[in-house]
Design an enzyme around this catalytic site. Structure first.
Site, mmCIF file in Angstrom:
data_model
loop_
_atom_site.group_PDB
_atom_site.id
_atom_site.type_symbol
_atom_site.label_atom_id
_atom_site.label_comp_id
_atom_site.label_asym_id
_atom_site.label_seq_id
_atom_site.Cartn_x
_atom_site.Cartn_y
_atom_site.Cartn_z
ATOM 1 N N SER A 1 126.602 -37.441 48.423
ATOM 2 C CA SER A 1 125.942 -36.134 48.491
ATOM 3 C C SER A 1 126.012 -35.593 49.920
ATOM 4 O O SER A 1 127.096 -35.460 50.472
ATOM 5 C CB SER A 1 124.505 -36.264 47.987
ATOM 6 O OG SER A 1 123.934 -35.015 47.736
ATOM 7 N N ASP B 1 126.445 -34.657 41.280
ATOM 8 C CA ASP B 1 125.971 -35.336 42.483
ATOM 9 C C ASP B 1 126.173 -36.854 42.412
ATOM 10 O O ASP B 1 125.721 -37.499 41.467
ATOM 11 C CB ASP B 1 124.486 -35.014 42.677
ATOM 12 C CG ASP B 1 124.016 -35.288 44.096
ATOM 13 O OD1 ASP B 1 124.287 -36.381 44.601
ATOM 14 O OD2 ASP B 1 123.378 -34.397 44.683
#
Length: 592
Positions: A41, A344
Protein backbone atom coordinates in the site's frame (compact mmCIF):
# COMPACT_ATOMS: atom_id res chain seq x y z
CA UNK A 1 29.97 2.83 -2.18
CA UNK A 2 32.38 0.13 -1.01
CA UNK A 3 32.41 1.61 2.52
CA UNK A 4 28.67 1.12 2.88
CA UNK A 5 27.08 -2.04 4.22
CA UNK A 6 24.06 -3.72 2.61
CA UNK A 7 20.55 -4.07 3.98
CA UNK A 8 16.97 -4.84 3.00
CA UNK A 9 13.91 -2.78 3.99
CA UNK A 10 10.18 -3.53 4.39
CA UNK A 11 7.52 -0.83 4.91
CA UNK A 12 4.01 -1.20 6.23
CA UNK A 13 0.89 0.21 4.58
CA UNK A 14 -1.08 3.12 5.99
CA UNK A 15 -2.16 5.61 3.26
CA UNK A 16 -0.71 9.02 4.29
CA UNK A 17 1.19 7.39 7.18
CA UNK A 18 3.82 6.60 4.56
CA UNK A 19 5.20 10.08 5.20
CA UNK A 20 7.02 8.52 8.16
CA UNK A 21 9.38 6.74 5.76
CA UNK A 22 11.36 9.26 3.63
CA UNK A 23 13.72 10.54 6.35
CA UNK A 24 14.18 7.03 7.71
CA UNK A 25 15.17 5.89 4.21
CA UNK A 26 17.51 8.84 3.74
CA UNK A 27 19.22 8.11 7.09
CA UNK A 28 19.58 4.40 6.27
CA UNK A 29 21.02 5.24 2.84
CA UNK A 30 23.94 7.06 4.50
CA UNK A 31 25.06 3.79 6.14
CA UNK A 32 23.61 1.10 3.87
CA UNK A 33 23.06 0.19 0.24
CA UNK A 34 19.55 -1.17 -0.29
CA UNK A 35 19.60 -4.58 -1.94
CA UNK A 36 15.99 -5.70 -1.43
CA UNK A 37 13.09 -3.28 -0.99
CA UNK A 38 9.48 -4.21 -0.26
CA UNK A 39 6.23 -2.80 1.01
CA UNK A 40 2.47 -2.77 0.87
CA UNK A 41 0.00 0.00 0.00
CA UNK A 42 1.58 3.33 1.05
CA UNK A 43 4.66 1.31 1.98
CA UNK A 44 4.76 0.09 -1.63
CA UNK A 45 4.77 3.68 -2.88
CA UNK A 46 7.79 4.51 -0.72
CA UNK A 47 9.38 1.19 -1.73
CA UNK A 48 9.35 2.10 -5.43
CA UNK A 49 10.58 5.62 -4.67
CA UNK A 50 13.41 4.13 -2.58
CA UNK A 51 14.28 1.74 -5.41
CA UNK A 52 14.42 4.71 -7.80
CA UNK A 53 16.69 6.63 -5.40
CA UNK A 54 18.99 3.61 -5.04
CA UNK A 55 19.07 3.24 -8.83
CA UNK A 56 20.08 6.91 -9.12
CA UNK A 57 22.33 6.94 -6.03
CA UNK A 58 25.47 8.11 -7.91
CA UNK A 59 23.63 10.90 -9.71
CA UNK A 60 21.97 12.36 -6.62
CA UNK A 61 18.90 10.14 -6.27
CA UNK A 62 18.55 10.61 -2.52
CA UNK A 63 18.94 14.40 -2.83
CA UNK A 64 16.14 14.40 -5.39
CA UNK A 65 14.07 12.31 -2.95
CA UNK A 66 14.31 15.24 -0.50
CA UNK A 67 12.88 17.59 -3.12
CA UNK A 68 9.96 15.28 -3.89
CA UNK A 69 9.20 14.89 -0.18
CA UNK A 70 9.15 18.68 0.24
CA UNK A 71 6.77 18.94 -2.70
CA UNK A 72 4.31 16.60 -0.99
CA UNK A 73 4.14 18.71 2.19
CA UNK A 74 1.90 21.26 0.48
CA UNK A 75 0.29 19.04 -2.14
CA UNK A 76 -0.63 15.79 -0.40
CA UNK A 77 -4.39 16.27 -0.72
CA UNK A 78 -4.02 17.10 -4.43
CA UNK A 79 -2.89 13.55 -5.20
CA UNK A 80 -6.45 12.34 -4.60
CA UNK A 81 -8.42 13.54 -7.61
CA UNK A 82 -11.80 11.91 -8.24
CA UNK A 83 -13.31 10.72 -11.47
CA UNK A 84 -15.51 13.57 -12.80
CA UNK A 85 -18.57 11.35 -12.25
CA UNK A 86 -17.68 11.11 -8.55
CA UNK A 87 -16.72 14.72 -7.85
CA UNK A 88 -19.85 15.59 -5.87
CA UNK A 89 -19.61 12.42 -3.77
CA UNK A 90 -15.91 13.04 -3.15
CA UNK A 91 -16.70 16.56 -1.93
CA UNK A 92 -18.97 15.02 0.73
CA UNK A 93 -16.22 12.57 1.68
CA UNK A 94 -13.64 15.37 1.96
CA UNK A 95 -15.85 17.47 4.21
CA UNK A 96 -16.53 14.49 6.48
CA UNK A 97 -12.79 13.65 6.69
CA UNK A 98 -12.06 17.26 7.63
CA UNK A 99 -14.77 16.95 10.34
CA UNK A 100 -16.81 19.72 8.71
CA UNK A 101 -20.03 17.87 9.34
CA UNK A 102 -22.43 20.75 8.62
CA UNK A 103 -20.68 21.31 5.29
CA UNK A 104 -20.88 17.59 4.58
CA UNK A 105 -24.65 17.54 5.24
CA UNK A 106 -25.17 20.58 3.02
CA UNK A 107 -23.23 18.85 0.25
CA UNK A 108 -25.32 15.70 0.70
CA UNK A 109 -28.44 17.85 0.31
CA UNK A 110 -27.03 19.42 -2.86
CA UNK A 111 -25.89 16.12 -4.39
CA UNK A 112 -29.40 14.68 -4.02
CA UNK A 113 -31.30 17.95 -4.41
CA UNK A 114 -34.54 16.53 -5.91
CA UNK A 115 -34.77 14.01 -3.06
CA UNK A 116 -33.93 16.70 -0.51
CA UNK A 117 -36.83 18.80 -1.79
CA UNK A 118 -39.16 15.80 -1.80
CA UNK A 119 -38.27 14.97 1.81
CA UNK A 120 -38.77 18.56 2.86
CA UNK A 121 -42.18 18.69 1.17
CA UNK A 122 -43.24 15.48 2.88
CA UNK A 123 -42.17 16.96 6.22
CA UNK A 124 -44.24 20.11 5.62
CA UNK A 125 -47.45 18.37 4.58
CA UNK A 126 -48.81 18.00 8.17
CA UNK A 127 -48.12 21.68 8.84
CA UNK A 128 -49.95 22.69 5.68
CA UNK A 129 -52.94 20.56 6.59
CA UNK A 130 -53.10 21.47 10.28
CA UNK A 131 -51.89 25.06 10.28
CA UNK A 132 -50.82 27.11 13.27
CA UNK A 133 -47.44 28.31 14.55
CA UNK A 134 -46.71 25.08 16.48
CA UNK A 135 -47.49 22.91 13.49
CA UNK A 136 -45.28 25.03 11.23
CA UNK A 137 -42.34 24.88 13.67
CA UNK A 138 -42.74 21.12 13.94
CA UNK A 139 -43.09 20.90 10.18
CA UNK A 140 -39.92 22.90 9.63
CA UNK A 141 -37.95 20.51 11.84
CA UNK A 142 -39.55 17.54 10.07
CA UNK A 143 -38.75 19.07 6.67
CA UNK A 144 -35.08 19.46 7.54
CA UNK A 145 -34.86 15.97 9.01
CA UNK A 146 -36.72 14.22 6.18
CA UNK A 147 -34.95 16.27 3.53
CA UNK A 148 -31.56 15.14 4.82
CA UNK A 149 -32.78 11.57 5.36
CA UNK A 150 -34.10 11.33 1.79
CA UNK A 151 -30.84 12.87 0.52
CA UNK A 152 -28.69 10.39 2.46
CA UNK A 153 -30.69 7.42 1.19
CA UNK A 154 -30.43 8.78 -2.36
CA UNK A 155 -26.65 9.19 -1.91
CA UNK A 156 -26.34 5.57 -0.76
CA UNK A 157 -28.18 4.38 -3.86
CA UNK A 158 -26.05 6.66 -6.05
CA UNK A 159 -22.90 5.13 -4.57
CA UNK A 160 -24.34 1.65 -5.01
CA UNK A 161 -24.67 2.29 -8.74
CA UNK A 162 -21.55 4.42 -9.20
CA UNK A 163 -18.86 2.46 -7.36
CA UNK A 164 -19.00 -0.69 -9.54
CA UNK A 165 -18.61 1.50 -12.64
CA UNK A 166 -15.55 3.15 -11.05
CA UNK A 167 -14.06 -0.18 -9.89
CA UNK A 168 -14.95 0.63 -6.29
CA UNK A 169 -12.79 3.73 -5.93
CA UNK A 170 -13.60 7.42 -6.35
CA UNK A 171 -10.06 8.29 -7.53
CA UNK A 172 -8.70 6.39 -10.58
CA UNK A 173 -5.15 7.76 -10.42
CA UNK A 174 -4.53 9.39 -13.80
CA UNK A 175 -5.76 12.33 -15.82
CA UNK A 176 -6.74 12.12 -19.47
CA UNK A 177 -3.77 12.69 -21.80
CA UNK A 178 -5.58 15.46 -23.68
CA UNK A 179 -6.76 17.19 -20.50
CA UNK A 180 -6.23 20.95 -20.36
CA UNK A 181 -5.98 20.84 -16.57
CA UNK A 182 -2.53 22.13 -15.54
CA UNK A 183 -3.01 21.78 -11.78
CA UNK A 184 -1.03 19.38 -9.57
CA UNK A 185 -1.10 15.88 -11.14
CA UNK A 186 -3.12 13.01 -9.60
CA UNK A 187 -1.54 10.07 -7.80
CA UNK A 188 -0.31 7.79 -10.63
CA UNK A 189 0.78 10.66 -12.87
CA UNK A 190 2.69 12.33 -10.04
CA UNK A 191 4.25 9.05 -8.84
CA UNK A 192 5.43 8.09 -12.34
CA UNK A 193 7.16 11.44 -12.79
CA UNK A 194 8.58 11.30 -9.24
CA UNK A 195 10.07 7.83 -9.83
CA UNK A 196 11.68 8.84 -13.11
CA UNK A 197 12.97 12.13 -11.66
CA UNK A 198 14.49 10.50 -8.57
CA UNK A 199 16.07 7.78 -10.72
CA UNK A 200 17.61 10.46 -12.94
CA UNK A 201 15.74 9.45 -16.12
CA UNK A 202 14.54 11.66 -18.91
CA UNK A 203 11.10 10.06 -19.10
CA UNK A 204 10.10 12.10 -22.15
CA UNK A 205 12.82 10.37 -24.18
CA UNK A 206 12.94 6.84 -22.80
CA UNK A 207 9.70 6.16 -21.00
CA UNK A 208 9.12 5.01 -17.40
CA UNK A 209 11.59 3.25 -15.10
CA UNK A 210 11.27 -0.52 -15.56
CA UNK A 211 11.96 -3.51 -13.34
CA UNK A 212 14.75 -4.54 -15.73
CA UNK A 213 16.51 -1.25 -14.91
CA UNK A 214 16.49 -2.09 -11.19
CA UNK A 215 17.66 -5.64 -11.87
CA UNK A 216 20.58 -4.40 -13.97
CA UNK A 217 21.51 -1.86 -11.31
CA UNK A 218 21.65 1.40 -13.19
CA UNK A 219 24.03 3.22 -15.50
CA UNK A 220 26.63 3.53 -12.70
CA UNK A 221 27.64 1.44 -9.71
CA UNK A 222 26.89 -2.23 -9.15
CA UNK A 223 25.32 -4.57 -11.70
CA UNK A 224 22.98 -7.51 -11.44
CA UNK A 225 21.04 -10.11 -13.38
CA UNK A 226 17.70 -11.92 -13.16
CA UNK A 227 19.04 -14.44 -10.60
CA UNK A 228 20.87 -11.83 -8.53
CA UNK A 229 19.13 -8.46 -9.00
CA UNK A 230 21.11 -5.39 -8.09
CA UNK A 231 17.88 -3.99 -6.63
CA UNK A 232 15.14 -6.50 -5.79
CA UNK A 233 11.77 -4.72 -5.51
CA UNK A 234 8.63 -6.50 -4.30
CA UNK A 235 5.14 -5.32 -3.41
CA UNK A 236 1.91 -7.08 -2.48
CA UNK A 237 -1.46 -6.80 -4.19
CA UNK A 238 -4.70 -8.67 -3.50
CA UNK A 239 -6.79 -10.51 -6.10
CA UNK A 240 -10.30 -9.96 -4.73
CA UNK A 241 -11.99 -12.50 -7.02
CA UNK A 242 -9.59 -15.28 -6.08
CA UNK A 243 -9.22 -14.12 -2.43
CA UNK A 244 -5.43 -14.35 -2.40
CA UNK A 245 -2.31 -12.15 -2.44
CA UNK A 246 0.15 -11.81 -5.30
CA UNK A 247 3.73 -10.60 -5.14
CA UNK A 248 4.70 -8.10 -7.83
CA UNK A 249 6.49 -7.70 -10.18
CA UNK A 250 6.46 -11.43 -10.97
CA UNK A 251 2.88 -12.71 -11.08
CA UNK A 252 4.16 -16.27 -11.80
CA UNK A 253 1.14 -16.68 -14.03
CA UNK A 254 0.87 -15.89 -17.74
CA UNK A 255 -2.92 -15.97 -17.64
CA UNK A 256 -3.52 -12.26 -17.01
CA UNK A 257 -4.53 -9.62 -19.56
CA UNK A 258 -5.44 -5.93 -19.49
CA UNK A 259 -7.34 -3.40 -21.59
CA UNK A 260 -5.45 -0.32 -22.68
CA UNK A 261 -8.56 1.87 -22.36
CA UNK A 262 -9.07 0.87 -18.73
CA UNK A 263 -5.40 1.33 -17.84
CA UNK A 264 -5.42 4.86 -19.27
CA UNK A 265 -7.75 5.80 -16.39
CA UNK A 266 -5.18 4.48 -13.92
CA UNK A 267 -1.76 5.24 -15.44
CA UNK A 268 -0.27 7.97 -17.66
CA UNK A 269 -0.09 7.32 -21.38
CA UNK A 270 3.64 6.49 -21.49
CA UNK A 271 3.16 3.75 -18.89
CA UNK A 272 0.29 2.21 -20.85
CA UNK A 273 2.27 2.45 -24.11
CA UNK A 274 5.18 0.59 -22.47
CA UNK A 275 2.85 -2.18 -21.28
CA UNK A 276 1.16 -2.48 -24.68
CA UNK A 277 4.48 -2.71 -26.54
CA UNK A 278 6.28 -4.92 -24.00
CA UNK A 279 7.98 -8.11 -25.16
CA UNK A 280 5.79 -11.24 -24.99
CA UNK A 281 6.43 -14.95 -24.78
CA UNK A 282 6.46 -16.57 -28.20
CA UNK A 283 3.30 -18.58 -27.49
CA UNK A 284 1.30 -15.63 -26.11
CA UNK A 285 -1.48 -14.16 -28.18
CA UNK A 286 -3.91 -11.31 -28.02
CA UNK A 287 -7.46 -12.08 -26.95
CA UNK A 288 -10.64 -10.12 -27.49
CA UNK A 289 -13.34 -8.95 -25.14
CA UNK A 290 -16.08 -7.22 -27.03
CA UNK A 291 -14.56 -4.64 -29.35
CA UNK A 292 -11.21 -4.33 -27.58
CA UNK A 293 -8.00 -6.35 -27.44
CA UNK A 294 -6.94 -8.03 -24.23
CA UNK A 295 -3.18 -7.57 -23.97
CA UNK A 296 -1.00 -10.03 -22.00
CA UNK A 297 0.25 -8.56 -18.73
CA UNK A 298 3.98 -7.85 -19.17
CA UNK A 299 6.74 -10.13 -18.00
CA UNK A 300 8.40 -8.93 -14.80
CA UNK A 301 11.39 -7.26 -16.48
CA UNK A 302 9.18 -5.17 -18.79
CA UNK A 303 6.80 -3.98 -16.06
CA UNK A 304 6.96 -0.25 -15.21
CA UNK A 305 7.96 0.18 -11.59
CA UNK A 306 4.98 2.47 -10.91
CA UNK A 307 2.57 -0.39 -11.67
CA UNK A 308 3.86 -2.43 -8.74
CA UNK A 309 3.01 0.44 -6.38
CA UNK A 310 -0.35 1.41 -7.85
CA UNK A 311 -1.65 -2.17 -7.82
CA UNK A 312 -0.74 -2.35 -4.12
CA UNK A 313 -2.32 1.01 -3.26
CA UNK A 314 -5.91 0.49 -4.41
CA UNK A 315 -7.40 1.54 -1.06
CA UNK A 316 -11.07 0.39 -1.17
CA UNK A 317 -13.63 3.09 -2.03
CA UNK A 318 -11.00 5.87 -2.19
CA UNK A 319 -8.57 4.59 -4.86
CA UNK A 320 -9.97 2.44 -7.66
CA UNK A 321 -9.06 -1.23 -7.96
CA UNK A 322 -6.98 -2.32 -10.97
CA UNK A 323 -8.90 -4.54 -13.44
CA UNK A 324 -7.25 -7.47 -15.21
CA UNK A 325 -8.70 -10.37 -17.19
CA UNK A 326 -8.16 -14.10 -16.79
CA UNK A 327 -9.21 -17.17 -18.76
CA UNK A 328 -11.23 -19.41 -16.45
CA UNK A 329 -9.86 -22.87 -17.24
CA UNK A 330 -11.98 -24.40 -14.48
CA UNK A 331 -14.66 -24.52 -17.18
CA UNK A 332 -13.06 -26.90 -19.73
CA UNK A 333 -15.55 -26.46 -22.56
CA UNK A 334 -14.99 -23.02 -24.13
CA UNK A 335 -13.47 -21.41 -21.00
CA UNK A 336 -14.78 -17.87 -20.46
CA UNK A 337 -12.72 -14.75 -19.80
CA UNK A 338 -13.32 -13.32 -16.33
CA UNK A 339 -12.71 -9.75 -15.21
CA UNK A 340 -10.82 -9.71 -11.90
CA UNK A 341 -10.02 -6.80 -9.60
CA UNK A 342 -6.73 -6.23 -7.80
CA UNK A 343 -7.01 -4.12 -4.68
CA UNK A 344 -5.00 -3.00 -1.66
CA UNK A 345 -2.14 -5.35 -0.76
CA UNK A 346 -2.79 -4.54 2.87
CA UNK A 347 -5.95 -6.63 2.75
CA UNK A 348 -3.81 -9.78 2.65
CA UNK A 349 -0.39 -8.72 3.97
CA UNK A 350 -0.03 -5.18 5.27
CA UNK A 351 3.50 -5.70 6.59
CA UNK A 352 5.27 -8.44 4.55
CA UNK A 353 8.21 -8.66 6.93
CA UNK A 354 8.85 -12.21 5.67
CA UNK A 355 10.06 -10.83 2.33
CA UNK A 356 13.77 -11.48 1.76
CA UNK A 357 14.19 -13.46 5.00
CA UNK A 358 16.95 -16.08 5.13
CA UNK A 359 17.41 -18.76 7.77
CA UNK A 360 20.86 -17.32 8.51
CA UNK A 361 20.90 -13.70 7.24
CA UNK A 362 24.09 -12.11 5.98
CA UNK A 363 22.59 -8.60 6.09
CA UNK A 364 19.77 -7.05 8.12
CA UNK A 365 16.23 -6.85 6.77
CA UNK A 366 14.83 -3.77 8.49
CA UNK A 367 11.14 -3.14 8.93
CA UNK A 368 9.20 0.01 9.80
CA UNK A 369 5.81 -0.67 11.36
CA UNK A 370 3.08 1.90 12.03
CA UNK A 371 1.23 1.53 15.33
CA UNK A 372 -1.50 3.28 17.32
CA UNK A 373 -0.42 5.97 19.78
CA UNK A 374 -1.23 5.26 23.43
CA UNK A 375 -2.12 8.22 25.67
CA UNK A 376 -0.81 6.25 28.65
CA UNK A 377 2.67 6.29 27.05
CA UNK A 378 2.96 9.87 25.72
CA UNK A 379 6.73 9.69 25.15
CA UNK A 380 6.60 6.44 23.19
CA UNK A 381 6.62 7.63 19.58
CA UNK A 382 9.43 5.45 18.18
CA UNK A 383 10.60 2.11 19.54
CA UNK A 384 13.06 -0.55 18.36
CA UNK A 385 12.94 -3.67 20.59
CA UNK A 386 16.66 -4.41 20.54
CA UNK A 387 16.80 -5.05 24.28
CA UNK A 388 16.32 -8.80 24.85
CA UNK A 389 13.09 -9.61 26.64
CA UNK A 390 12.35 -13.17 25.61
CA UNK A 391 10.17 -12.20 22.66
CA UNK A 392 6.97 -11.91 24.68
CA UNK A 393 3.88 -10.00 23.59
CA UNK A 394 4.97 -6.96 25.60
CA UNK A 395 6.02 -5.27 22.36
CA UNK A 396 2.64 -5.66 20.67
CA UNK A 397 0.63 -2.45 20.58
CA UNK A 398 -2.67 -2.74 22.48
CA UNK A 399 -5.24 -0.73 20.53
CA UNK A 400 -8.31 0.93 21.97
CA UNK A 401 -11.86 -0.23 21.15
CA UNK A 402 -14.11 2.60 22.40
CA UNK A 403 -17.11 2.01 20.15
CA UNK A 404 -18.85 -0.01 17.46
CA UNK A 405 -16.81 1.45 14.58
CA UNK A 406 -13.57 0.68 16.40
CA UNK A 407 -14.80 -2.82 17.14
CA UNK A 408 -15.51 -3.45 13.46
CA UNK A 409 -12.08 -2.14 12.48
CA UNK A 410 -10.48 -4.31 15.18
CA UNK A 411 -12.19 -7.36 13.68
CA UNK A 412 -10.94 -6.50 10.18
CA UNK A 413 -7.41 -5.68 11.31
CA UNK A 414 -7.11 -8.83 13.46
CA UNK A 415 -8.25 -11.00 10.53
CA UNK A 416 -5.76 -9.54 8.06
CA UNK A 417 -2.78 -8.57 10.24
CA UNK A 418 -2.38 -11.39 12.76
CA UNK A 419 0.43 -13.14 10.89
CA UNK A 420 2.34 -9.90 10.37
CA UNK A 421 1.89 -9.00 14.05
CA UNK A 422 3.20 -12.32 15.34
CA UNK A 423 6.31 -12.09 13.17
CA UNK A 424 7.26 -8.87 14.96
CA UNK A 425 7.56 -10.51 18.40
CA UNK A 426 9.72 -13.51 17.50
CA UNK A 427 13.32 -13.26 18.81
CA UNK A 428 15.74 -12.96 15.94
CA UNK A 429 13.08 -11.10 13.96
CA UNK A 430 11.57 -8.54 16.31
CA UNK A 431 14.67 -6.45 16.99
CA UNK A 432 15.05 -5.29 13.36
CA UNK A 433 11.55 -3.71 13.27
CA UNK A 434 11.20 -0.06 14.28
CA UNK A 435 7.71 0.80 15.55
CA UNK A 436 6.35 4.31 14.99
CA UNK A 437 3.30 5.27 17.07
CA UNK A 438 0.90 7.66 15.35
CA UNK A 439 -1.90 9.78 16.82
CA UNK A 440 -5.43 9.85 15.43
CA UNK A 441 -4.77 13.00 13.41
CA UNK A 442 -1.49 11.72 11.95
CA UNK A 443 -1.37 9.67 8.77
CA UNK A 444 -4.09 7.24 7.75
CA UNK A 445 -7.05 8.91 6.06
CA UNK A 446 -5.97 12.38 7.19
CA UNK A 447 -5.49 13.50 3.60
CA UNK A 448 -5.38 17.21 4.41
CA UNK A 449 -2.66 17.33 7.10
CA UNK A 450 -0.98 20.72 7.56
CA UNK A 451 2.75 20.94 6.72
CA UNK A 452 3.80 21.07 10.38
CA UNK A 453 2.06 17.74 11.08
CA UNK A 454 3.74 16.23 8.05
CA UNK A 455 7.04 17.47 9.49
CA UNK A 456 6.24 15.55 12.67
CA UNK A 457 5.78 12.33 10.69
CA UNK A 458 9.02 12.91 8.80
CA UNK A 459 10.89 13.51 12.06
CA UNK A 460 9.51 10.32 13.58
CA UNK A 461 10.93 8.47 10.60
CA UNK A 462 14.26 10.24 11.17
CA UNK A 463 14.33 8.90 14.73
CA UNK A 464 13.62 5.39 13.46
CA UNK A 465 16.44 5.73 10.93
CA UNK A 466 18.95 6.67 13.62
CA UNK A 467 17.89 3.69 15.75
CA UNK A 468 18.30 1.25 12.88
CA UNK A 469 21.68 2.66 11.85
CA UNK A 470 22.88 3.06 15.48
CA UNK A 471 23.89 6.65 14.67
CA UNK A 472 23.57 9.81 16.73
CA UNK A 473 21.19 12.53 15.54
CA UNK A 474 22.91 15.78 14.60
CA UNK A 475 20.05 18.18 15.32
CA UNK A 476 19.56 19.05 19.03
CA UNK A 477 15.82 18.32 19.14
CA UNK A 478 16.15 14.75 17.83
CA UNK A 479 19.25 14.18 19.96
CA UNK A 480 17.31 15.17 23.09
CA UNK A 481 14.56 12.67 22.24
CA UNK A 482 17.19 9.95 21.84
CA UNK A 483 17.78 10.04 25.61
CA UNK A 484 14.29 8.64 26.20
CA UNK A 485 13.97 4.97 27.05
CA UNK A 486 12.28 4.14 23.74
CA UNK A 487 15.29 5.42 21.77
CA UNK A 488 17.97 3.97 24.04
CA UNK A 489 18.67 0.63 22.34
CA UNK A 490 19.97 0.98 18.76
CA UNK A 491 20.22 -1.94 16.36
CA UNK A 492 23.08 -4.41 16.89
CA UNK A 493 23.48 -6.70 13.87
CA UNK A 494 25.85 -9.13 15.59
CA UNK A 495 23.45 -9.77 18.47
CA UNK A 496 20.55 -9.93 16.00
CA UNK A 497 22.33 -12.72 14.11
CA UNK A 498 23.02 -14.59 17.36
CA UNK A 499 19.34 -14.49 18.32
CA UNK A 500 18.40 -15.47 14.79
CA UNK A 501 20.70 -18.49 15.04
CA UNK A 502 19.10 -19.57 18.32
CA UNK A 503 15.54 -19.18 16.99
CA UNK A 504 16.48 -21.04 13.81
CA UNK A 505 18.09 -23.84 15.78
CA UNK A 506 15.07 -24.23 18.05
CA UNK A 507 12.65 -24.41 15.13
CA UNK A 508 14.90 -26.80 13.16
CA UNK A 509 15.46 -29.11 16.11
CA UNK A 510 11.75 -29.38 16.88
CA UNK A 511 10.79 -29.95 13.24
CA UNK A 512 13.55 -32.49 12.56
CA UNK A 513 13.03 -34.48 15.76
CA UNK A 514 9.32 -34.77 14.97
CA UNK A 515 10.19 -35.80 11.40
CA UNK A 516 12.68 -38.39 12.63
CA UNK A 517 10.09 -39.94 14.92
CA UNK A 518 7.79 -40.44 11.91
CA UNK A 519 10.60 -41.45 9.55
CA UNK A 520 11.92 -44.32 11.66
CA UNK A 521 14.63 -46.67 10.45
CA UNK A 522 14.99 -47.58 6.77
CA UNK A 523 13.77 -51.11 6.08
CA UNK A 524 11.58 -51.29 9.21
CA UNK A 525 7.98 -52.22 8.23
CA UNK A 526 5.32 -49.58 8.97
CA UNK A 527 7.70 -46.62 9.03
CA UNK A 528 7.48 -43.63 6.68
CA UNK A 529 10.97 -44.38 5.38
CA UNK A 530 9.99 -47.96 4.51
CA UNK A 531 6.94 -46.70 2.59
CA UNK A 532 8.92 -44.10 0.60
CA UNK A 533 11.73 -46.52 -0.20
CA UNK A 534 9.22 -48.91 -1.79
CA UNK A 535 6.88 -46.36 -3.38
CA UNK A 536 9.56 -44.32 -5.19
CA UNK A 537 10.14 -47.21 -7.64
CA UNK A 538 6.77 -46.68 -9.34
CA UNK A 539 5.00 -43.53 -8.09
CA UNK A 540 1.63 -42.44 -9.46
CA UNK A 541 2.81 -38.84 -9.84
CA UNK A 542 6.11 -37.22 -10.86
CA UNK A 543 7.13 -40.54 -12.36
CA UNK A 544 8.82 -38.82 -15.28
CA UNK A 545 11.75 -38.04 -13.00
CA UNK A 546 14.66 -40.47 -13.12
CA UNK A 547 14.75 -43.35 -10.67
CA UNK A 548 18.30 -42.32 -9.74
CA UNK A 549 17.11 -38.86 -8.64
CA UNK A 550 14.23 -40.30 -6.64
CA UNK A 551 16.63 -42.67 -4.88
CA UNK A 552 19.06 -39.81 -4.23
CA UNK A 553 16.28 -37.74 -2.63
CA UNK A 554 15.41 -40.67 -0.37
CA UNK A 555 19.04 -41.22 0.65
CA UNK A 556 19.59 -37.54 1.52
CA UNK A 557 16.56 -37.46 3.82
CA UNK A 558 17.49 -40.83 5.32
CA UNK A 559 21.05 -39.62 6.01
CA UNK A 560 19.65 -36.47 7.65
CA UNK A 561 17.22 -38.47 9.80
CA UNK A 562 20.07 -40.78 10.88
CA UNK A 563 22.05 -37.72 11.97
CA UNK A 564 19.07 -36.21 13.83
CA UNK A 565 18.50 -39.48 15.69
CA UNK A 566 21.65 -38.73 17.65
CA UNK A 567 20.36 -35.33 18.88
CA UNK A 568 19.71 -36.45 22.42
CA UNK A 569 18.92 -34.89 24.76
CA UNK A 570 17.14 -32.07 22.85
CA UNK A 571 18.47 -28.57 23.53
CA UNK A 572 15.01 -27.13 22.88
CA UNK A 573 14.15 -27.30 26.57
CA UNK A 574 13.45 -24.34 28.90
CA UNK A 575 15.77 -25.70 31.59
CA UNK A 576 18.74 -25.25 29.28
CA UNK A 577 18.13 -21.47 29.20
CA UNK A 578 19.70 -21.38 25.75
CA UNK A 579 16.79 -20.81 23.38
CA UNK A 580 14.29 -17.94 23.40
CA UNK A 581 11.20 -18.52 25.48
CA UNK A 582 8.98 -17.74 22.51
CA UNK A 583 9.66 -20.55 20.00
CA UNK A 584 9.37 -20.31 16.27
CA UNK A 585 7.64 -22.77 13.95
CA UNK A 586 9.17 -24.26 10.81
CA UNK A 587 6.58 -25.14 8.19
CA UNK A 588 6.02 -25.19 4.45
CA UNK A 589 3.79 -22.38 3.17
CA UNK A 590 2.95 -21.44 -0.43
CA UNK A 591 4.78 -18.60 -2.12
CA UNK A 592 2.69 -15.75 -3.49
Amino acid sequence: MSALKECDIIMKGGITSGLVYPKAIKTLSESYIFRCIGGTSAGAVVAVVTAAAEYGRHSGGYQRLDHITAELKTNLINLFQPDPRAQSVYDVFRAALDKKYVTALLRVARVSLPWTILGAVVGLIPAILIGGVGAWLTGLVAAIFLGLLFALVALVFKLRNLLPVLDYGLCPGSRAENSEDTSFPPLSDWLTTAIDTIAGLDSAKRGPLLIRDLVAGGPEGRTGDSLHPAIDLRTVTTNLNMRRPYTLPNMNDRNYYFKASEFRRIFPQRVVDQMVNAKRDDDEKLRRDGDEDLIPFPLADDLPVVVTARMSLSFPFLIAAVPLYRVDYTIPANPPIRRVLFSDGGLSSNFPIHFFDALFPTRPTFGISLEEFDDAKPTRRVYLPMKASGGTERDLSIGKIPGVASFVMALVNAAKDWQDQLRTVLPGYRERVAHVYLKDDEGGLNLNMPPERIDTLLDLGLRAGHLMTATTPTDPATAALATQDQDRYPFDFDDHRWRRFLSAYGALEEALLQAQASWGNAGTPGTYSNFIEAYLNNPASYGSSSLANRQAAFKRIDDLMTLVKGWQPPLNDPKNKLLPRRPGLLRITPRY
